[in-house]
Write an enzyme that holds these catalytic residues in place. Structure first.
Site, mmCIF file in Angstrom:
data_model
loop_
_atom_site.group_PDB
_atom_site.id
_atom_site.type_symbol
_atom_site.label_atom_id
_atom_site.label_comp_id
_atom_site.label_asym_id
_atom_site.label_seq_id
_atom_site.Cartn_x
_atom_site.Cartn_y
_atom_site.Cartn_z
ATOM 1 N N LYS A 1 0.819 -1.221 0.000
ATOM 2 C CA LYS A 1 0.000 0.000 0.000
ATOM 3 C C LYS A 1 0.851 1.268 0.000
ATOM 4 O O LYS A 1 0.613 2.179 -0.784
ATOM 5 C CB LYS A 1 -0.946 0.029 1.228
ATOM 6 C CG LYS A 1 -1.909 -1.145 1.286
ATOM 7 C CD LYS A 1 -2.909 -1.008 2.436
ATOM 8 C CE LYS A 1 -2.298 -1.073 3.822
ATOM 9 N NZ LYS A 1 -1.717 -2.381 4.178
ATOM 10 N N ARG B 1 -9.756 0.566 9.067
ATOM 11 C CA ARG B 1 -9.296 -0.779 9.414
ATOM 12 C C ARG B 1 -10.415 -1.652 9.983
ATOM 13 O O ARG B 1 -10.195 -2.793 10.299
ATOM 14 C CB ARG B 1 -8.254 -0.688 10.522
ATOM 15 C CG ARG B 1 -6.750 -0.587 10.274
ATOM 16 C CD ARG B 1 -6.060 -1.553 9.451
ATOM 17 N NE ARG B 1 -4.703 -1.886 9.819
ATOM 18 C CZ ARG B 1 -3.605 -1.313 9.363
ATOM 19 N NH1 ARG B 1 -3.654 -0.267 8.589
ATOM 20 N NH2 ARG B 1 -2.424 -1.800 9.689
ATOM 21 N N ARG C 1 -1.047 -9.402 13.380
ATOM 22 C CA ARG C 1 -1.545 -8.354 12.479
ATOM 23 C C ARG C 1 -2.387 -8.977 11.371
ATOM 24 O O ARG C 1 -3.414 -8.418 10.976
ATOM 25 C CB ARG C 1 -0.360 -7.567 11.894
ATOM 26 C CG ARG C 1 0.313 -6.676 12.946
ATOM 27 C CD ARG C 1 1.699 -6.238 12.522
ATOM 28 N NE ARG C 1 1.707 -5.355 11.375
ATOM 29 C CZ ARG C 1 2.777 -5.147 10.595
ATOM 30 N NH1 ARG C 1 3.921 -5.766 10.852
ATOM 31 N NH2 ARG C 1 2.702 -4.308 9.599
ATOM 32 N N ARG D 1 11.208 -6.833 5.167
ATOM 33 C CA ARG D 1 11.161 -5.382 5.425
ATOM 34 C C ARG D 1 11.692 -5.067 6.819
ATOM 35 O O ARG D 1 12.336 -4.050 7.046
ATOM 36 C CB ARG D 1 9.716 -4.897 5.267
ATOM 37 C CG ARG D 1 9.540 -3.398 5.423
ATOM 38 C CD ARG D 1 8.153 -2.935 5.040
ATOM 39 N NE ARG D 1 7.193 -3.126 6.115
ATOM 40 C CZ ARG D 1 5.884 -2.856 6.011
ATOM 41 N NH1 ARG D 1 5.370 -2.424 4.892
ATOM 42 N NH2 ARG D 1 5.082 -3.055 7.032
ATOM 43 N N ARG E 1 11.149 -1.307 12.086
ATOM 44 C CA ARG E 1 9.849 -1.499 12.729
ATOM 45 C C ARG E 1 9.843 -2.800 13.508
ATOM 46 O O ARG E 1 9.985 -3.869 12.939
ATOM 47 C CB ARG E 1 8.747 -1.523 11.660
ATOM 48 C CG ARG E 1 8.391 -0.165 11.124
ATOM 49 C CD ARG E 1 7.314 -0.267 10.064
ATOM 50 N NE ARG E 1 6.088 -0.913 10.532
ATOM 51 C CZ ARG E 1 4.961 -0.945 9.823
ATOM 52 N NH1 ARG E 1 4.906 -0.374 8.646
ATOM 53 N NH2 ARG E 1 3.894 -1.554 10.309
HETATM 54 O O1 C5P Z 1 -0.739 0.562 8.332
HETATM 55 P P1 C5P Z 1 0.461 0.039 9.077
HETATM 56 O O2 C5P Z 1 0.681 -1.424 8.813
HETATM 57 O O3 C5P Z 1 1.662 0.853 8.895
HETATM 58 O O4 C5P Z 1 0.056 0.151 10.615
HETATM 59 C C1 C5P Z 1 0.944 -0.252 11.625
HETATM 60 C C2 C5P Z 1 0.165 -0.507 12.892
HETATM 61 O O5 C5P Z 1 -0.517 0.689 13.299
HETATM 62 C C3 C5P Z 1 -0.936 -1.554 12.773
HETATM 63 O O6 C5P Z 1 -0.437 -2.871 12.897
HETATM 64 C C4 C5P Z 1 -1.821 -1.174 13.951
HETATM 65 O O7 C5P Z 1 -1.259 -1.595 15.172
HETATM 66 C C5 C5P Z 1 -1.750 0.355 13.913
HETATM 67 N N1 C5P Z 1 -2.862 0.917 13.126
HETATM 68 C C6 C5P Z 1 -4.135 0.940 13.705
HETATM 69 N N2 C5P Z 1 -5.201 1.458 13.030
HETATM 70 C C7 C5P Z 1 -5.047 1.955 11.793
HETATM 71 C C8 C5P Z 1 -3.761 1.954 11.186
HETATM 72 C C9 C5P Z 1 -2.692 1.423 11.882
HETATM 73 O O8 C5P Z 1 -4.295 0.482 14.831
HETATM 74 N N3 C5P Z 1 -6.122 2.454 11.154
HETATM 75 MG MG MG Z 2 2.243 0.919 5.143
#
Ligand code: C5P
Ligand code: MG
Length: 191
Positions: free
Chosen positions: A14, A89, A146, A128, A134
């Site tokens: 993404k 989400r 996740r 990654r 991270r």
């Molecule tokens: O989108 P990304 O994978 O970078 O998000 C990292 C973490 O941020 C997710 O695993 C989650 O813990 C948190 N997150 C969330 N709600 C969102 C976006 C991200 O809780 N809408």
């Molecule tokens: Mg991302």
């Protein structure tokens, strides 16, 4: 405004693809994950709160995430629209987004889902994790969590927008350029 949700599981590309869409369509990229990481990097109260959840691969509470997203959008009244990456989400976030945009006489124009299978995702995220710094990318347990949160809470966001006839699927496997072209082919006719 033109608002596009770039959707898909963690590691589906993404962020990488959002950068390409921003260049082509002149929209603003909002990654809620990046916003959280910025706050965490600065040890702000929001960052400290988010860290409790992100470090376990869980979702940050809706009111926190929704408030942060709405603030970011409100800070950019000049924007032609947004590419949303990592938001919404779950269904509560989707409904909040629809209400928020509708109050601005705007809407979600499309949700485009990048399709990538689970083993490929785990492989990509572990890879990654070697360079991203991270913590949630370097621990297979957190990665698996996740992915289960994605399956249990996030995947239904596709159905939610599908009922509005706004959801599209694109294969997220292949070269970055090929995937970008697939996205352009989906989005061009919508604009
Ligand atoms: O989108 P990304 O994978 O970078 O998000 C990292 C973490 O941020 C997710 O695993 C989650 O813990 C948190 N997150 C969330 N709600 C969102 C976006 C991200 O809780 N809408
Ligand atoms: Mg991302």
């Amino acid at each position: 405004m033109v608002n596009i949700i770039l959707f898909g599981p963690p590691g589906s590309g993404k962020g990488t693809q959002a950068t390409r869409l921003v260049e082509k369509y002149g929209l603003m990229h909002i990654s809620t994950g990046d916003l959280f990481r910025y706050e965490m990097g600065n040890d702000t109260p929001l960052g400290l709160k988010a860290k409790e959840y992100i470090s376990k691969g869980e979702l940050v509470p809706d009111e926190v995430t929704i408030g942060m997203l709405e603030n970011k959008v409100n800070m950019h009244p000049e924007a032609k629209g947004f590419i949303l990456d990592g938001f919404p989400r779950n269904i509560v976030q989707s409904e909040a987004l629809d209400r928020f945009l509708s109050a601005k006489s705007s809407q979600v124009n499309a949700l485009i889902a990048l399709e990538v299978d689970e083993e490929e995702i785990v492989k990509r995220l572990l890879h990654r994790g070697k360079t991203s710094g991270r913590k949630d990318d370097s621990d297979e347990g957190i990665i698996r969590n996740r992915i289960s949160v994605y399956k249990e809470e996030t995947a239904v966001v596709f159905d939610y927008y599908s009922k509005q006839d706004k959801a599209y699927q694109v294969s997220g496997i292949g070269s970055i350029d090929d995937i970008t072209n697939r996205l352009f082919n989906q989005i061009d006719p919508l604009l």
